[in-house]
Design a protein around this motif. Structure first.
Motif, mmCIF file in Angstrom:
data_model
loop_
_atom_site.group_PDB
_atom_site.id
_atom_site.type_symbol
_atom_site.label_atom_id
_atom_site.label_comp_id
_atom_site.label_asym_id
_atom_site.label_seq_id
_atom_site.Cartn_x
_atom_site.Cartn_y
_atom_site.Cartn_z
ATOM 1 N N GLU A 116 0.837 -1.205 0.000
ATOM 2 C CA GLU A 116 0.000 0.000 0.000
ATOM 3 C C GLU A 116 0.868 1.250 0.000
ATOM 4 N N GLU A 119 -3.877 -9.437 3.439
ATOM 5 C CA GLU A 119 -4.590 -9.166 4.688
ATOM 6 C C GLU A 119 -5.784 -10.087 4.923
ATOM 7 N N ARG A 144 4.751 -19.361 13.394
ATOM 8 C CA ARG A 144 6.162 -18.943 13.429
ATOM 9 C C ARG A 144 6.815 -19.343 14.746
HETATM 10 N N1 T1G Z 1 4.099 -7.557 11.683
HETATM 11 C C1 T1G Z 1 4.772 -7.979 12.777
HETATM 12 N N2 T1G Z 1 5.673 -8.994 12.774
HETATM 13 C C2 T1G Z 1 5.887 -9.603 11.582
HETATM 14 C C3 T1G Z 1 5.223 -9.220 10.397
HETATM 15 C C4 T1G Z 1 4.301 -8.139 10.486
HETATM 16 N N3 T1G Z 1 3.656 -7.689 9.407
HETATM 17 N N4 T1G Z 1 5.654 -10.045 9.398
HETATM 18 C C5 T1G Z 1 6.544 -10.882 9.942
HETATM 19 N N5 T1G Z 1 6.692 -10.629 11.245
HETATM 20 C C6 T1G Z 1 7.604 -11.301 12.174
HETATM 21 C C7 T1G Z 1 7.314 -12.779 12.319
HETATM 22 O O1 T1G Z 1 6.346 -12.998 13.315
HETATM 23 C C8 T1G Z 1 8.680 -13.298 12.712
HETATM 24 O O2 T1G Z 1 8.871 -12.974 14.083
HETATM 25 C C9 T1G Z 1 9.644 -12.414 11.896
HETATM 26 O O3 T1G Z 1 8.902 -11.220 11.608
HETATM 27 C C10 T1G Z 1 10.088 -13.057 10.612
HETATM 28 O O4 T1G Z 1 8.873 -13.440 9.920
HETATM 29 C C11 T1G Z 1 -2.805 -1.697 6.839
HETATM 30 C C12 T1G Z 1 -3.264 -3.904 8.269
HETATM 31 C C13 T1G Z 1 7.275 -10.796 5.099
HETATM 32 C C14 T1G Z 1 7.030 -12.902 3.741
HETATM 33 O O5 T1G Z 1 0.521 -10.388 6.076
HETATM 34 O O6 T1G Z 1 4.289 -12.905 5.152
HETATM 35 O O7 T1G Z 1 -0.436 -4.609 6.462
HETATM 36 O O8 T1G Z 1 9.186 -15.329 14.948
HETATM 37 O O9 T1G Z 1 9.457 -15.888 9.794
HETATM 38 O O10 T1G Z 1 9.854 -16.260 6.333
HETATM 39 O O11 T1G Z 1 -3.563 -3.030 5.074
HETATM 40 O O12 T1G Z 1 6.886 -12.522 7.443
HETATM 41 O O13 T1G Z 1 11.172 -13.918 14.370
HETATM 42 O O14 T1G Z 1 9.755 -13.328 16.367
HETATM 43 O O15 T1G Z 1 7.563 -14.889 8.396
HETATM 44 O O16 T1G Z 1 11.341 -14.200 5.861
HETATM 45 C C15 T1G Z 1 0.037 -7.691 6.175
HETATM 46 C C16 T1G Z 1 3.204 -11.038 6.936
HETATM 47 C C17 T1G Z 1 0.015 -7.171 7.576
HETATM 48 C C18 T1G Z 1 2.864 -10.157 5.741
HETATM 49 C C19 T1G Z 1 8.803 -12.697 5.485
HETATM 50 N N6 T1G Z 1 1.336 -8.296 5.920
HETATM 51 N N7 T1G Z 1 4.593 -11.485 6.905
HETATM 52 O O17 T1G Z 1 8.842 -14.106 5.649
HETATM 53 O O18 T1G Z 1 9.990 -14.292 7.906
HETATM 54 S S1 T1G Z 1 -1.503 -6.375 7.943
HETATM 55 C C20 T1G Z 1 1.469 -9.638 5.930
HETATM 56 C C21 T1G Z 1 4.999 -12.435 6.024
HETATM 57 C C22 T1G Z 1 -1.438 -4.956 7.008
HETATM 58 C C23 T1G Z 1 -2.564 -2.957 6.073
HETATM 59 C C24 T1G Z 1 -2.717 -4.194 6.920
HETATM 60 C C25 T1G Z 1 6.415 -12.885 6.156
HETATM 61 C C26 T1G Z 1 7.377 -12.284 5.105
HETATM 62 P P1 T1G Z 1 9.815 -13.938 15.007
HETATM 63 P P2 T1G Z 1 8.904 -14.741 8.995
HETATM 64 P P3 T1G Z 1 10.088 -14.782 6.384
#
Ligand code: T1G
Length: 688
Positions: free
Chosen positions: A107, A127, A276
């Protein structure tokens, strides 16, 4: 200046880096730091254009999921304010997308004027998998950029797009060449600098959809959504994009906030973190290095062995597949070839990709060939003696450090490990679920003497395979099957007491289970559990209730779908379960023999008895240390047993019901039913 963002000057181009490892999430303080850098670049007359990119590994994971459903700190700049500032920026802004750029991260990119993606990058708005629609303008800007139809595919589907597809769909303007993305982004910014600020996407209008577009979209998702609210909420937001931008944005925010506070979103957020956390192994250094694995041996080319071989080939491993004789080996290879041929026929795989996979497969009948394997997975039939002989051979023929894994679903892995002698610390369980190339769940069974780095390596292989791996201790059935057996036993008791298979199955699918317990038993085959019951009959407590109905069905040759009759009847070529009065008559017979007076049973009692029994047993395995943590049990059940993700798994769901309520009901059942003694962990959770 905050350390959450930094600005570098490259000639007349400003490069702004997001600095919030590990995924550059928009945590508190990050949007404000980025706005400060943007303001600085805008105010600097020496700057003609701006590049915005993710620091460290280049991931931009979107909003901070920990903050969803919680109030944002008063006065702290928000993600929306950052995107509004980008939108209003007079100087062109190029988003340089190095890796996964998801959710609020994409976004942000939509608030920029141009988007350049690295060939390895991916973009998307996932999302919906968190129970919410995109909440920072994605549902309003994306239709303005690529049209409603493609925007719906991205937003309601929730799947990220790789660089090539993202470019084809118009989600990005250019794919960078291999090599330094930043250099190319700076050059891109220089190209556009002279053109002044491009029209922001928010100033564009949405091409009106064909008549009935939204009705058709809702109809097509109503079934697929399986009771989930978020997909339909995404469609409502997309429909709002037909309004002028400010109104549409306001409506999408209203819908987003309403979803973010829902039980469904709370459950899906729980599952995101639970999956995770499951990768973390208690009691060891999770940062230590893993052993290198490039060649995997698979012993046994039956349904499981060939499925595991396919999963390994799909993950880029070379595979040495072994069977005891050529006929069995040829049958296994034919099964693998047929799987790939089917994918090519469906257009899911090219002939080249198929050839590459088959080219990475070596078929042998001699265990000496396992000398080249870095990891061997044994998947032969469930006989301790046979497995012990294989592990004794593997200890002899494989190279030091090769990991020796058994796929057993219930045999004591310690007893198998003993056979490996000095190599005992290389032995562990990797329990795949059938079909092994499809099911996400993998139980990593922690043998007592398994080396920490061997466990970590198995976890990392599981991750590379795209599996959701969970560490399990050793007991009969590890985590999933042990608990599921208790759930299944209660369903059979309910059948004996007066319910019908279809009533129980419908009550559980109405709750959200993918399939009811009797449909699952017919699918898996009643003979498998029958063989186990016969093998362990000597261990059974004669003073505890035992229902003979499943044994009677097996004695009649009714093994389920494979024999067209089990708890249900199945017509030729049709897997639809048909109720069979014969089964209900048999249930009445076993009830009479057991002195049970059959009665009408409510759906509520069915759900409570099946699920509270499951939760109580889950608590028992927590007490025994078989599961490392409550959330691991949720991960097992949502990824291997069809428990609805929108309820967050059995332990999360029980917490929402109230562990005190569960305990009180369990105590009540324990007055009149066997197997209902409250587990200490349940008492502890109820008193927390
Ligand atoms: N927020 C907080 N923590 C996150 C995070 C996030 N968005 N994404 C990952 N982490 C943490 C995860 O818990 C782990 O923590 C570490 O980072 C590594 O993650 C307004 C409201 C980006 C493809 O859905 O898909 O945006 O275990 O093991 O395999 O519209 O993380 O190390 O303590 O998954 O390299 C939408 C979610 C959010 C993407 C990387 N975004 N993340 O994969 O690492 S809502 C998502 C992923 C939003 C807006 C709305 C994957 C990754 P720890 P990982 P990875």
């Amino acid at each position: 200046m905050s350390d959450k963002a930094r600005l570098e000057r490259h000639g007349r181009i400003a490069v702004i880096f997001i600095e919030n490892p590990p995924v550059n999430a928009m945590s508190v303080g990050v949007p404000g730091a980025l706005i400060a850098c943007l303001d600085q670049a805008q105010a600097d007359d020496e700057i003609d254009a701006i590049v915005l990119t993710g620091g460290n590994k280049g991931l931009i994971g979107g909003a901070d999921i920990n903050m969803l459903g919680k109030p944002w700190p008063e006065g702290e700049p928000t993600l929306h304010m950052l995107i509004d500032a980008l939108d209003a920026c007079k100087k062109p802004v190029v988003a340089a997308l190095q890796a996964h750029t998801l959710g609020g991260g994409y976004e942000i990119a939509l608030g920029c004027h141009y988007r350049l993606i690295h060939p390895a990058g991916q973009v998307g708005l996932p999302e919906v998998n968190l129970g919410i629609p995109p909440g920072a303008g994605g549902t309003q800007r994306l239709p303005r950029l690529i049209g409603l139809e493609k925007a719906a595919e991205v937003i309601v589907g929730g799947k990220p797009a790789k660089a090539a597809k993202a470019f084809d769909m118009g989600m990005v303007d250019r794919i960078a060449a291999e090599g330094d993305l930043l250099e190319q982004a700076i050059a891109f910014a220089q190209d556009v600098a002279g053109k002044g600020a491009a029209t922001p996407i928010s100033a564009r209008s949405v091409t009106l959809p064909s008549d009935g577009f939204f009705d058709d979209l809702r109809a097509s998702w109503a079934k697929k959504a399986k009771g989930l609210r978020a997909p339909m909420a995404c469609i409502d937001c997309l429909e709002a994009s037909l309004l002028p931008f400010p109104e549409g944005y306001a409506e999408s925010r209203r819908i987003f906030l309403d979803c973010a506070g829902s039980e469904e979103a709370a459950a899906l957020r729980h599952m995101f973190f639970a999956e995770r956390t499951a990768a973390k192994i208690d009691g060891i250094d999770n940062k230590q290095s893993t052993r290198p694995v490039s060649t995997v041996g698979v012993i046994g080319a039956g349904t499981m062995g060939s499925g595991i071989a396919i999963a390994m080939l799909d993950s880029g491993y070379s595979v040495i597949l072994m069977e005891r004789n050529k006929d069995a080996l040829d049958a296994g290879c034919a099964r693998i070839d047929k799987n790939y041929a089917g994918q090519v026929a469906k257009g899911r795989m090219t002939e080249d990709a198929k050839a590459k996979r088959i080219g990475a497969l070596t078929a042998v009948t001699d265990i000496e060939a396992m000398a080249d394997a870095d990891l061997v997975v044994e998947a032969v039939f469930e006989d301790l003696g046979v497995k012990q002989a294989i592990f004794a051979d593997l200890a002899r023929v494989t190279k030091p450090g090769a990991i020796l894994a058994t796929n057993t679903s219930y045999i004591d892995v310690n007893k198998i490990a003993e056979a490996a002698g000095e190599r005992v610390s290389d032995v562990l369980g990797m329990h795949f679920f059938s079909p092994a190339n499809i099911m996400k769940l993998l139980e990593i069974v922690r043998a007592d003497k398994a080396a920490p780095d061997a466990l970590l390596t198995a976890m990392s292989v599981g991750r590379k395979m795209g599996k959701t791996a969970v560490v399990a201790g050793i007991c009969d059935g590890f985590i999933g099957n042990r608990i599921y057996n208790v759930y299944r036993r209660e369903a059979i008791f309910l059948l004996e007491e007066g319910a019908s298979p279809s009533q129980v199955d419908k009550a559980m699918t109405d709750f959200g289970m993918a399939l009811g317990p009797f449909a699952v038993m017919d699918l898996a085959g009643l003979d498998i559990a029958w063989a186990q019951r016969k093998a362990t009959a000597h261990l059974r407590d004669p003073n505890k209730r035992y229902c003979t109905l499943p044994d009677r069905l097996c004695e009649l040759g009714r093994f389920g779908q494979k024999t067209s009759r089990g708890f249900y009847i199945y017509e030729e070529g049709n897997r639809k379960p048909i109720p069979d009065p014969e089964v209900e008559a048999l249930a009445a017979e076993t009830a009479a023999e057991a002195g049970i007076t059959r009665r009408t049973i409510t759906d509520e009692e069915i759900v409570q008895r099946c699920l509270f029994a499951l939760v109580n047993e889950a608590c028992a395995i927590l007490d025994e240390g078989i599961a490392q943590r409550e959330s691991d049990i949720d991960v097992v059940f949502c990824n291997g047993y069809g428990f609805p993700r929108r309820r967050g798994g059995p332990m999360f769901w029980a917490g929402r019901v109230g562990f005190d309520k569960v305990l009180s009901q369990v105590k009540q059942y324990s007055q009149t039913h066997d197997f209902w003694d409250p587990s200490p962990a349940l008492v502890r959770l109820a008193n927390n």
